[in-house]
Design an enzyme around this catalytic site. Structure first.
Site, PDB file in Angstrom:
ATOM      1  N   ASP A  19       0.834  -1.201   0.000  1.00 51.43           N
ATOM      2  CA  ASP A  19       0.000   0.000   0.000  1.00 51.43           C
ATOM      3  C   ASP A  19       0.869   1.251   0.000  1.00 51.43           C
ATOM      4  O   ASP A  19       1.744   1.409   0.839  1.00 51.43           O
ATOM      5  CB  ASP A  19      -0.909  -0.021   1.226  1.00 51.43           C
ATOM      6  CG  ASP A  19      -2.030   0.990   1.155  1.00 51.43           C
ATOM      7  OD1 ASP A  19      -2.205   1.629   0.100  1.00 51.43           O
ATOM      8  OD2 ASP A  19      -2.747   1.125   2.152  1.00 51.43           O
ATOM      9  N   SER A  61      -6.008   4.784  -1.275  1.00 47.32           N
ATOM     10  CA  SER A  61      -5.759   3.338  -1.236  1.00 47.32           C
ATOM     11  C   SER A  61      -7.007   2.525  -1.532  1.00 47.32           C
ATOM     12  O   SER A  61      -6.929   1.415  -2.064  1.00 47.32           O
ATOM     13  CB  SER A  61      -5.136   2.922   0.098  1.00 47.32           C
ATOM     14  OG  SER A  61      -5.956   3.299   1.174  1.00 47.32           O
TER      15      SER A  61
END
Length: 134
Positions: A19, A61
């Protein structure tokens, strides 16, 4: 030999999503190391993709993971749904439907946006109670 390998179905697939790891992050890491041996993951890198948000120039994200999980761009803050909030089929859904065992392993909460995009559908990434139920 290489032609034979390309026609054999994969027995297992492990998808790793770091991420927030962009091309800029990778380049900065190399500069930080000052010419030392590259990052441990570099020999494993086979390609890179761009995961745009449907609604903003900067992807969060949730929308980024949604692009990986479903192949569809969505608005920032949404997981497992398209821009209009319609539920999408994830790669984990497809694998499960094909009789494969699936699972999510995360260093963050499993209800966090990146892991949630693979196992839940919600237009609000912050609705962690609903995401947890899914």
């Amino acid at each position: 030999m290489a032609d034979e390998l390309t026609t054999v179905p994969a027995k297992n697939v492990i998808f790793m999503l770091p991420d927030g790891a962009s091309a800029s992050y990778m380049a900065n890491y190399r500069y930080f190391k000052e010419g030392a041996e590259g990052p441990v993951w570099e020999p494993l890198l086979k390609g890179m993709v761009q995961t745009d948000s449907f609604s903003r120039p900067v992807t969060d994200s949730a929308a980024g993971a949604n692009a990986y999980a479903t192949g569809v761009e969505t608005r920032n803050g949404s997981v497992g749904v398209d821009f209009f909030g319609n539920e999408l089929t994830s790669v984990m859904d497809l694998a499960s439907d094909a009789g494969k065992a699936t699972g999510i392993v995360s260093t963050a909460a499993i209800t966090d946006a990146s892991p949630a995009a693979f196992g839940a559908s919600n237009p609000q990434r912050g609705d962690q109670a609903d995401i947890a139920q899914q």
